[in-house]
Write a protein that holds these residues in place. Structure first.
Motif, PDB file in Angstrom:
ATOM      1  N   ARG A 141      10.532  11.659  -2.637  1.00 16.75           N
ATOM      2  CA  ARG A 141       9.320  11.800  -1.841  1.00 16.75           C
ATOM      3  C   ARG A 141       8.548  10.498  -1.743  1.00 16.75           C
ATOM      4  O   ARG A 141       7.687  10.352  -0.891  1.00 16.75           O
ATOM      5  CB  ARG A 141       8.395  12.879  -2.443  1.00 16.75           C
ATOM      6  CG  ARG A 141       9.024  14.238  -2.599  1.00 16.75           C
ATOM      7  CD  ARG A 141       9.644  14.765  -1.327  1.00 16.75           C
ATOM      8  NE  ARG A 141       8.694  15.002  -0.262  1.00 16.75           N
ATOM      9  CZ  ARG A 141       9.022  15.530   0.920  1.00 16.75           C
ATOM     10  NH1 ARG A 141      10.285  15.830   1.173  1.00 16.75           N
ATOM     11  NH2 ARG A 141       8.109  15.716   1.841  1.00 16.75           N
ATOM     12  N   ARG A 142       8.829   9.554  -2.646  1.00 17.19           N
ATOM     13  CA  ARG A 142       8.205   8.233  -2.571  1.00 17.19           C
ATOM     14  C   ARG A 142       9.280   7.220  -2.216  1.00 17.19           C
ATOM     15  O   ARG A 142      10.301   7.102  -2.909  1.00 17.19           O
ATOM     16  CB  ARG A 142       7.541   7.850  -3.898  1.00 17.19           C
ATOM     17  CG  ARG A 142       6.741   6.555  -3.819  1.00 17.19           C
ATOM     18  CD  ARG A 142       6.050   6.248  -5.152  1.00 17.19           C
ATOM     19  NE  ARG A 142       5.148   5.099  -5.041  1.00 17.19           N
ATOM     20  CZ  ARG A 142       5.543   3.835  -5.137  1.00 17.19           C
ATOM     21  NH1 ARG A 142       6.822   3.552  -5.373  1.00 17.19           N
ATOM     22  NH2 ARG A 142       4.666   2.846  -5.021  1.00 17.19           N
ATOM     23  N   VAL A 143       9.080   6.493  -1.139  1.00 21.01           N
ATOM     24  CA  VAL A 143      10.099   5.593  -0.597  1.00 21.01           C
ATOM     25  C   VAL A 143       9.489   4.210  -0.404  1.00 21.01           C
ATOM     26  O   VAL A 143       8.401   4.077   0.176  1.00 21.01           O
ATOM     27  CB  VAL A 143      10.636   6.107   0.755  1.00 21.01           C
ATOM     28  CG1 VAL A 143      11.769   5.215   1.251  1.00 21.01           C
ATOM     29  CG2 VAL A 143      11.103   7.556   0.628  1.00 21.01           C
ATOM     30  N   VAL A 144      10.179   3.184  -0.905  1.00 20.58           N
ATOM     31  CA  VAL A 144       9.745   1.801  -0.705  1.00 20.58           C
ATOM     32  C   VAL A 144      10.351   1.289   0.596  1.00 20.58           C
ATOM     33  O   VAL A 144      11.578   1.319   0.769  1.00 20.58           O
ATOM     34  CB  VAL A 144      10.164   0.899  -1.887  1.00 20.58           C
ATOM     35  CG1 VAL A 144       9.763  -0.553  -1.625  1.00 20.58           C
ATOM     36  CG2 VAL A 144       9.552   1.404  -3.190  1.00 20.58           C
ATOM     37  N   ILE A 145       9.522   0.838   1.503  1.00 20.97           N
ATOM     38  CA  ILE A 145       9.970   0.341   2.805  1.00 20.97           C
ATOM     39  C   ILE A 145      10.018  -1.183   2.754  1.00 20.97           C
ATOM     40  O   ILE A 145       8.979  -1.828   2.568  1.00 20.97           O
ATOM     41  CB  ILE A 145       9.037   0.804   3.941  1.00 20.97           C
ATOM     42  CG1 ILE A 145       8.871   2.327   3.899  1.00 20.97           C
ATOM     43  CG2 ILE A 145       9.568   0.343   5.289  1.00 20.97           C
ATOM     44  CD1 ILE A 145      10.158   3.098   4.054  1.00 20.97           C
ATOM     45  N   PRO A 146      11.196  -1.791   2.925  1.00 18.81           N
ATOM     46  CA  PRO A 146      11.283  -3.256   2.884  1.00 18.81           C
ATOM     47  C   PRO A 146      10.741  -3.877   4.164  1.00 18.81           C
ATOM     48  O   PRO A 146      10.506  -3.187   5.160  1.00 18.81           O
ATOM     49  CB  PRO A 146      12.787  -3.507   2.746  1.00 18.81           C
ATOM     50  CG  PRO A 146      13.418  -2.316   3.419  1.00 18.81           C
ATOM     51  CD  PRO A 146      12.496  -1.153   3.158  1.00 18.81           C
ATOM     52  N   THR A 147      10.566  -5.178   4.122  1.00 21.03           N
ATOM     53  CA  THR A 147      10.103  -5.930   5.289  1.00 21.03           C
ATOM     54  C   THR A 147      11.141  -6.974   5.653  1.00 21.03           C
ATOM     55  O   THR A 147      11.548  -7.767   4.806  1.00 21.03           O
ATOM     56  CB  THR A 147       8.762  -6.635   5.002  1.00 21.03           C
ATOM     57  OG1 THR A 147       7.797  -5.654   4.618  1.00 21.03           O
ATOM     58  CG2 THR A 147       8.261  -7.364   6.236  1.00 21.03           C
ATOM     59  N   MET A 148      11.573  -6.948   6.895  1.00 20.59           N
ATOM     60  CA  MET A 148      12.519  -7.961   7.359  1.00 20.59           C
ATOM     61  C   MET A 148      11.820  -9.309   7.455  1.00 20.59           C
ATOM     62  O   MET A 148      10.627  -9.376   7.769  1.00 20.59           O
ATOM     63  CB  MET A 148      13.059  -7.586   8.752  1.00 20.59           C
ATOM     64  CG  MET A 148      13.960  -6.373   8.773  1.00 20.59           C
ATOM     65  SD  MET A 148      14.286  -5.816  10.475  1.00 20.59           S
ATOM     66  CE  MET A 148      14.776  -7.336  11.268  1.00 20.59           C
ATOM     67  N   ASN A 149      12.559 -10.367   7.196  1.00 20.41           N
ATOM     68  CA  ASN A 149      12.022 -11.705   7.418  1.00 20.41           C
ATOM     69  C   ASN A 149      11.974 -11.991   8.911  1.00 20.41           C
ATOM     70  O   ASN A 149      12.859 -11.577   9.657  1.00 20.41           O
ATOM     71  CB  ASN A 149      12.884 -12.765   6.740  1.00 20.41           C
ATOM     72  CG  ASN A 149      12.632 -12.822   5.255  1.00 20.41           C
ATOM     73  OD1 ASN A 149      11.516 -12.637   4.805  1.00 20.41           O
ATOM     74  ND2 ASN A 149      13.675 -13.060   4.484  1.00 20.41           N
ATOM     75  N   VAL A 156       4.485   0.441   1.576  1.00 20.89           N
ATOM     76  CA  VAL A 156       4.691  -0.459   2.712  1.00 20.89           C
ATOM     77  C   VAL A 156       3.863  -1.727   2.537  1.00 20.89           C
ATOM     78  O   VAL A 156       2.974  -1.799   1.689  1.00 20.89           O
ATOM     79  CB  VAL A 156       4.299   0.238   4.032  1.00 20.89           C
ATOM     80  CG1 VAL A 156       5.216   1.403   4.322  1.00 20.89           C
ATOM     81  CG2 VAL A 156       2.840   0.702   3.985  1.00 20.89           C
ATOM     82  N   SER A 157       4.170  -2.730   3.358  1.00 25.10           N
ATOM     83  CA  SER A 157       3.346  -3.942   3.378  1.00 25.10           C
ATOM     84  C   SER A 157       2.018  -3.631   4.064  1.00 25.10           C
ATOM     85  O   SER A 157       1.862  -2.594   4.727  1.00 25.10           O
ATOM     86  CB  SER A 157       4.065  -5.056   4.137  1.00 25.10           C
ATOM     87  OG  SER A 157       4.125  -4.757   5.522  1.00 25.10           O
ATOM     88  N   THR A 158       1.037  -4.519   3.907  1.00 27.82           N
ATOM     89  CA  THR A 158      -0.270  -4.301   4.531  1.00 27.82           C
ATOM     90  C   THR A 158      -0.143  -4.195   6.045  1.00 27.82           C
ATOM     91  O   THR A 158      -0.772  -3.337   6.678  1.00 27.82           O
ATOM     92  CB  THR A 158      -1.234  -5.446   4.166  1.00 27.82           C
ATOM     93  OG1 THR A 158      -1.313  -5.558   2.745  1.00 27.82           O
ATOM     94  CG2 THR A 158      -2.625  -5.193   4.719  1.00 27.82           C
ATOM     95  N   ALA A 179       0.841  -1.196   0.000  1.00 29.45           N
ATOM     96  CA  ALA A 179       0.000   0.000   0.000  1.00 29.45           C
ATOM     97  C   ALA A 179       0.876   1.246   0.000  1.00 29.45           C
ATOM     98  O   ALA A 179       2.009   1.225   0.503  1.00 29.45           O
ATOM     99  CB  ALA A 179      -0.915   0.003   1.223  1.00 29.45           C
ATOM    100  N   ASP A 180       0.344   2.336  -0.583  1.00 33.66           N
ATOM    101  CA  ASP A 180       0.996   3.640  -0.505  1.00 33.66           C
ATOM    102  C   ASP A 180       0.337   4.435   0.611  1.00 33.66           C
ATOM    103  O   ASP A 180      -0.893   4.604   0.627  1.00 33.66           O
ATOM    104  CB  ASP A 180       0.854   4.395  -1.831  1.00 33.66           C
ATOM    105  CG  ASP A 180       1.789   3.862  -2.904  1.00 33.66           C
ATOM    106  OD1 ASP A 180       2.739   3.130  -2.557  1.00 33.66           O
ATOM    107  OD2 ASP A 180       1.586   4.179  -4.092  1.00 33.66           O
ATOM    108  N   VAL A 181       1.149   4.924   1.541  1.00 32.78           N
ATOM    109  CA  VAL A 181       0.641   5.666   2.700  1.00 32.78           C
ATOM    110  C   VAL A 181       1.301   7.039   2.740  1.00 32.78           C
ATOM    111  O   VAL A 181       2.532   7.144   2.636  1.00 32.78           O
ATOM    112  CB  VAL A 181       0.931   4.902   4.012  1.00 32.78           C
ATOM    113  CG1 VAL A 181       0.386   5.671   5.206  1.00 32.78           C
ATOM    114  CG2 VAL A 181       0.334   3.508   3.964  1.00 32.78           C
TER     115      VAL A 181
END
Length: 206
Positions: free
Chosen positions: A128-136, A50-52, A33-35
């Motif tokens: 201004r748009r940043v992709v946030i990764p998710t740690m395993n 970000v992830s859901t 999702a974009d927040v």
């Protein structure tokens, strides 16, 4: 969250009216999702992809009720109804020094019920748009590492056996000590097998 539930329920109603006899299930682990996030009130918001689960966690900071927008891990669990292991690695991924979306107190890699999180007011990126990764999750990382180690071990065993066969096809007959030394020399550019492991591979072929 109520806003997300209304959208999901609305789409579920629409989908089931269009497709009779089907089922619609949302897989929250796969969503993105974009927040819009205001880290500073006097600047434009950042768009975080970000992830859901991360989206659900970020939405909680809209309703903290405190001036410093802090929220405890225990409160997060109570409000989301999610399990501790489901939430902790999503929070930690947003607290990672390379991401820095959230600040955690105390600043340690483990998450306890009394730990407090807040939006990082010092967040800054050129884009201004940043992709946030998710740690395993730790258990996923551990299982993946174990699987990779197993596959690497199997690959090396096969490589040693193939080298032994190749050498013996050329030489026809060799003393075991000489064969072991030649196999190690041949494979040294890729990895250095131990003499005992080479001997086991010879015995396996016999």
């Amino acid at each position: 969250p109520p806003d997300l539930r209304r959208i999901c329920d609305s789409y579920r109603t629409f989908y089931l009216q269009k497709h009779r006899g089907r089922r619609l299930v949302y897989d929250m682990e796969q969503g993105r999702a974009d927040v819009s996030v205001w880290f500073h009130q006097d600047t434009n918001p950042y768009i975080l992809n970000v992830s859901t689960y991360q989206m659900i966690l970020l939405l909680l900071f809209n309703e903290t009720g405190s001036q410093d927008n802090q929220i405890s891990f225990e409160t997060i669990l109570n409000r989301t109804g999610l399990q501790q292991h489901e939430v902790s690695h999503h929070l930690l991924s947003m607290c990672h020094p390379k991401v820095n979306v959230l600040k955690k107190s105390p600043n340690i890699p483990n998450v306890n019920l009394s730990d407090v999180f807040c939006i990082n007011p010092g967040f800054y990126k050129k884009a201004r748009r940043v992709v946030i990764p998710t740690m395993n999750p730790p258990q996923v990382t551990r299982l993946r590492d174990e699987r990779e180690a197993t596959l690497r071990s199997i690959g090396r065993r096969n490589m040693m056996q193939a080298t032994i066969v190749r050498i013996m096809k050329a030489r026809k007959q060799m003393k075991r000590r000489e064969l072991v030394a030649e196999v190690i020399s041949y494979l040294s550019t890729r990895f250095v097998p131990s003499p005992s492991e080479v001997k086991r591979r010879i015995e396996a072929l016999i």
